[in-house]
Design a protein around this motif. Sequence first.
Motif, PDB file in Angstrom:
ATOM      1  N   VAL A   1       0.786  -1.100  -0.042  1.00  0.00           N
ATOM      2  CA  VAL A   1      -0.208  -0.077  -0.035  1.00  0.00           C
ATOM      3  C   VAL A   1       0.837   1.091  -0.027  1.00  0.00           C
ATOM      4  O   VAL A   1       1.738   1.421   0.931  1.00  0.00           O
ATOM      5  CB  VAL A   1      -1.072  -0.002   1.208  1.00  0.00           C
ATOM      6  CG1 VAL A   1      -1.740   1.246   1.079  1.00  0.00           C
ATOM      7  CG2 VAL A   1      -1.913  -1.265   1.400  1.00  0.00           C
ATOM      8  N   LEU A   2       0.791   2.126  -1.071  1.00  0.00           N
ATOM      9  CA  LEU A   2       1.360   3.302  -1.137  1.00  0.00           C
ATOM     10  C   LEU A   2       0.750   4.424  -0.108  1.00  0.00           C
ATOM     11  O   LEU A   2      -0.436   4.897  -0.510  1.00  0.00           O
ATOM     12  CB  LEU A   2       1.661   3.952  -2.539  1.00  0.00           C
ATOM     13  CG  LEU A   2       2.185   2.757  -3.600  1.00  0.00           C
ATOM     14  CD1 LEU A   2       2.330   3.430  -4.718  1.00  0.00           C
ATOM     15  CD2 LEU A   2       3.588   2.317  -2.896  1.00  0.00           C
ATOM     16  N   ALA A   3       1.468   4.604   0.904  1.00  0.00           N
ATOM     17  CA  ALA A   3       0.939   5.430   2.128  1.00  0.00           C
ATOM     18  C   ALA A   3       0.280   6.874   1.650  1.00  0.00           C
ATOM     19  O   ALA A   3      -0.824   7.382   1.840  1.00  0.00           O
ATOM     20  CB  ALA A   3       1.731   5.701   3.078  1.00  0.00           C
ATOM     21  N   ASP A   4       0.907   7.502   0.619  1.00  0.00           N
ATOM     22  CA  ASP A   4       0.545   8.814   0.235  1.00  0.00           C
ATOM     23  C   ASP A   4      -0.061   8.990  -1.204  1.00  0.00           C
ATOM     24  O   ASP A   4      -0.026  10.119  -1.698  1.00  0.00           O
ATOM     25  CB  ASP A   4       1.497   9.925   0.647  1.00  0.00           C
ATOM     26  CG  ASP A   4       1.618  10.108   2.077  1.00  0.00           C
ATOM     27  OD1 ASP A   4       0.860  10.216   2.738  1.00  0.00           O
ATOM     28  OD2 ASP A   4       2.677  10.361   2.660  1.00  0.00           O
ATOM     29  N   ASP A   5       0.005   7.649  -1.960  1.00  0.00           N
ATOM     30  CA  ASP A   5      -0.443   7.944  -3.298  1.00  0.00           C
ATOM     31  C   ASP A   5      -2.037   7.843  -3.332  1.00  0.00           C
ATOM     32  O   ASP A   5      -2.553   6.631  -3.379  1.00  0.00           O
ATOM     33  CB  ASP A   5       0.276   6.920  -4.099  1.00  0.00           C
ATOM     34  CG  ASP A   5      -0.332   7.055  -5.558  1.00  0.00           C
ATOM     35  OD1 ASP A   5      -1.101   7.803  -5.967  1.00  0.00           O
ATOM     36  OD2 ASP A   5       0.389   6.432  -6.339  1.00  0.00           O
ATOM     37  N   THR A   6      -2.722   8.912  -2.819  1.00  0.00           N
ATOM     38  CA  THR A   6      -4.218   8.802  -2.524  1.00  0.00           C
ATOM     39  C   THR A   6      -4.697   9.667  -3.272  1.00  0.00           C
ATOM     40  O   THR A   6      -4.548  10.621  -3.926  1.00  0.00           O
ATOM     41  CB  THR A   6      -4.440   8.847  -1.099  1.00  0.00           C
ATOM     42  OG1 THR A   6      -3.841  10.361  -0.800  1.00  0.00           O
ATOM     43  CG2 THR A   6      -3.416   8.093  -0.221  1.00  0.00           C
ATOM     44  N   PHE A   7      -6.318   9.259  -3.394  1.00  0.00           N
ATOM     45  CA  PHE A   7      -7.326  10.275  -3.745  1.00  0.00           C
ATOM     46  C   PHE A   7      -8.444  10.453  -2.605  1.00  0.00           C
ATOM     47  O   PHE A   7      -8.867   9.432  -2.256  1.00  0.00           O
ATOM     48  CB  PHE A   7      -7.839   9.624  -5.349  1.00  0.00           C
ATOM     49  CG  PHE A   7      -8.841  10.419  -6.083  1.00  0.00           C
ATOM     50  CD1 PHE A   7      -8.610  11.540  -6.924  1.00  0.00           C
ATOM     51  CD2 PHE A   7     -10.169  10.487  -5.497  1.00  0.00           C
ATOM     52  CE1 PHE A   7      -9.291  11.957  -7.669  1.00  0.00           C
ATOM     53  CE2 PHE A   7     -11.099  11.182  -6.279  1.00  0.00           C
ATOM     54  CZ  PHE A   7     -10.668  11.928  -7.272  1.00  0.00           C
ATOM     55  N   ALA A   8      -8.580  11.780  -2.495  1.00  0.00           N
ATOM     56  CA  ALA A   8      -9.680  12.022  -1.547  1.00  0.00           C
ATOM     57  C   ALA A   8     -10.387  13.299  -1.958  1.00  0.00           C
ATOM     58  O   ALA A   8      -9.732  14.440  -2.293  1.00  0.00           O
ATOM     59  CB  ALA A   8      -9.043  12.389  -0.095  1.00  0.00           C
ATOM     60  N   GLN A   9     -11.408  13.280  -2.119  1.00  0.00           N
ATOM     61  CA  GLN A   9     -12.386  14.496  -2.566  1.00  0.00           C
ATOM     62  C   GLN A   9     -13.901  14.372  -2.151  1.00  0.00           C
ATOM     63  O   GLN A   9     -14.524  13.513  -2.326  1.00  0.00           O
ATOM     64  CB  GLN A   9     -12.223  14.468  -4.313  1.00  0.00           C
ATOM     65  CG  GLN A   9     -13.223  15.582  -4.846  1.00  0.00           C
ATOM     66  CD  GLN A   9     -12.432  16.815  -4.511  1.00  0.00           C
ATOM     67  OE1 GLN A   9     -11.202  17.358  -4.777  1.00  0.00           O
ATOM     68  NE2 GLN A   9     -13.087  17.816  -3.907  1.00  0.00           N
ATOM     69  N   ARG A  10     -14.385  15.631  -1.547  1.00  0.00           N
ATOM     70  CA  ARG A  10     -15.887  15.697  -1.362  1.00  0.00           C
ATOM     71  C   ARG A  10     -16.458  16.144  -2.687  1.00  0.00           C
ATOM     72  O   ARG A  10     -15.881  16.588  -3.455  1.00  0.00           O
ATOM     73  CB  ARG A  10     -16.048  16.597  -0.087  1.00  0.00           C
ATOM     74  CG  ARG A  10     -15.466  15.994   1.100  1.00  0.00           C
ATOM     75  CD  ARG A  10     -15.709  17.044   2.301  1.00  0.00           C
ATOM     76  NE  ARG A  10     -15.327  16.266   3.546  1.00  0.00           N
ATOM     77  CZ  ARG A  10     -15.422  17.071   4.862  1.00  0.00           C
ATOM     78  NH1 ARG A  10     -15.822  18.293   4.829  1.00  0.00           N
ATOM     79  NH2 ARG A  10     -15.247  16.420   5.980  1.00  0.00           N
TER      80      ARG A  10
END
Length: 696
Positions: free
Chosen positions: A537-546
Motif C-alpha cells: 500500500v502506497l501511503a500517500d498515493d491517494t485520492f480524496a475528494q468531497r
Amino acid sequence: MTRRERRGLPRRQRLVGLWLLLSGVSLAGGALFAAWLDSRLGAAGWERAALWLGCFSGGATILLAGLVLERMLFTPLRHLQAQLARLVASPDAHDERPPRGWLTGLGPDLARVREGWRADRARLAGAREEGAREAADTRQRLEALLQTLHTPLLLCDRHRRILLFNAAAERFFDGEPAPGLGKRLDTLLPAASLQSTLDRLPDDGTPRELLLPCGERWLKAALRRVGQSDGESLVTLEDATRAWRTEVGVRAELATGLGDLRRRAASLAGAADALKALGTADSPLRQRLAGAIDEDGPALSDSIARLGRLVDDMQRQGEQLSPIWSNDFWQALDERLDPSRRLITPVGMPSWFKGDAPALIALLDSLLSYLETRQPAGGADIGGPGGEYFEGEITLGNKQVYLDLIWHGKAIPDGDLARWQRLPLDTLPLAPTAAEVLRQHASDIWSLTDDGGKRARLRLPLPAVARAGPPARAVPPRPEFHDFGIAGLPSPDEPRAGLALASLDIVAFDTETTGLALRQGDTVVSLGACRIVNARVLADDTFAQRVNPGRPISPESTAIHGITDADVSDAPPLSEVLTDFRHYLGDAVLLAHNASFDMLAISHQGVEFAMPVLDILLISRALDEALDGHDLDSLAARYAIAFPPGTRHTALGDARVTAALWLALLPRLEARGIDTLDTLLALQANAIDTEDATAP
C-alpha cells in the motif's frame, strides 16, 4: 445455475436446519407413537408417564446433543478457524483467546505453534537485518540526497513504469497527472518522440536530449540508459518555456531593434558626411539632408529607448530573479545585519516580489554600512536613541512593489546614494557595483521623508509577482519514492486475467453517500482511494475528494460519516470528481468492500469504469463461509487491523482498511491455489449474495 446455487445454504445454517428438522421429526414422531400406544395399552399413572417420556426421549436426545455439540465443538471450531485465518494473515498479531469447549486441550499446542512461528520469523528477520543494515543505510542516504535535488528525475523500467522519482519531480508536475510508482511514463509525457528515443537509447549511458510539449509548457528532457540494468532509463526534466519565450520574444525583438538602430545610425552618418562635403553653402540638397537628420534623430532616440526597455525586460526575466516572500526577506536581512539581535520589524501587509535575494541583501547591507561610516562626517541620522532601529514595509504599486526600509531620523541625501552606487559589493561573485545590481532589477533607489519630518524611508521598487498568500509550509516528503521490485513484475501489456494477484496494480476505494437509497436519488458526498503496487500500500498515493451532491444530506447519513451540507457546498460535482478519479485509476483493478454498493454509486454518471472489480466482502465469504461477520468492522477485528482515530466512515479511511484487508487475505488465497485474477473472479462470483447489498 452457479455452483453457489447448487450448494444451497451456507454450511452452518444447513447444519442448524438439519438438526432442528431431525429434532422436530423425532419429537413429532414420538408424540404420535406415544398417543397410539396410550390408546392401545390404556396405561395409567407412572406407566403412562414412562411411556410418554420414553417416546419423547429420542427427539429430546437429538435436541440436547445438538446443543452440546454446538456449544462444545462447532462454536470452538469456528473460533479456531478464525484464529488460524488471523495467524496466517497477521502472524505477529497477538491473540489472547484460547480454544474453548472440547478443544480447550489444544490451547497449549496452538500457543506453542504460534510462539514457535513467531520465534522463527524473529530469527529470520534478525539474520536478514544484519546483512541489510548497511544496504538500508546507503539507500536512506541516497534517498535523502535525491529529495534535496532541485532537478526533477524519473527512473523507469523497460516497460516505461516508474520505479523512482524525487520530490522535485512531484512538485514539477503539481496540478497535472502526478508521478506514482508503477504508473506508465506515457501518462505524464505522452509525446511519441519520447517513447521512440527511449527505445533507441545507447547502452553506454550516452545522454539524449529532447524538447517535449507538456500542456502549456515546453520541457527539456535528458534521457540516458542506466548501466548494468535490465533496460532501465533515467529521465531528468527542465522547464524550458521561459528560455524559449525569451529566445523568440525579447531577444528576437532585441535583434530586430538592433537592425533598425544600425540603419538609422548609418543614415545619420551618411547625411552628416554629405553635409560636411557641402560646406556652408545653402542649397536644396543641404535642406533635404538637414530634414533627414531631423527625422532620423528622434527615431534614433526612440530606438535607443526601446532597446533600453528590452534590456530591462531581459534583466527581469533572468534566471536569478525569483519570487520572494517579504517577511522571509526581512528576516534574512536582519540576520545578515546582526544575528544577535532583531533590528528590523516587518509592518503592514506582507507580499511577494521578484528579485535576486542574495544580491538585494548584500545591497542593503552595503548601503547601511556605508551610511554608518558616513554619519560622523554629517551623513544621514539613521536609528533612534531608544533603540527602535528599522521597520520593513511593502507597498503595492502599479505592476511593482516598493520595498521600504523605515527609521526615525533624516532622509539620505542624493549625493550619498550616488557615491554609494559606484562602490563594489565585494561579498557577491565578480564584485558588481551597487548600480549594476540595481540595473539587474531594472530599479533605482531613493530616500524620502515621511509626513511630519520625524521618520524617513529608503525606497526600492521591484517587480511584483502574481501570487497570493504566504509560502506553503514544508511538508515531510512522501515515504514512497522508489520500488525497484516493480521492474520484476510482468509487462503491463500482458492480459490481466492470468496475472498473479501479487503483481496487480490495485486501487482500493470507498464512497460516502447522502443515504442508502441510491436507486431513489441518493448520491456520493465523498470519494476516497489508495493504491496498491507490488503488494504494497502506497501511503500517500491517494485520492480524496468531497462531492457536492446537489441535494440535502440526510441527518441519518451525517450521523454516520459526519459530512454536512455546508461541508460540500463549495465542492465540485460528481461528474468532475469521477473524471479526476478515472485519471487516477489508470489501468488499475478496482477493490472495495461491498463493491456492488460503491459501484452503483459511481456508475451511470458519464464516466466508464470497465476494469475488473474485486470485493473483499465476497472474497471473505468465499474463504470462510462457515463464519459469521463479514462486515468491515468484523473483518478488521478478525485480522487485527485498526482504524486510526477519526477515520472510520471516512471514504479514504475505509479505503485504507480495505487495502490492508486485501493484503491480509492474499496469502490465504495463494495457499488455496487462488493466485491469478481469473481464478479469484470465479471464486468471487460463486459467493455473490444480495443479503449484504447495503452493508456499510
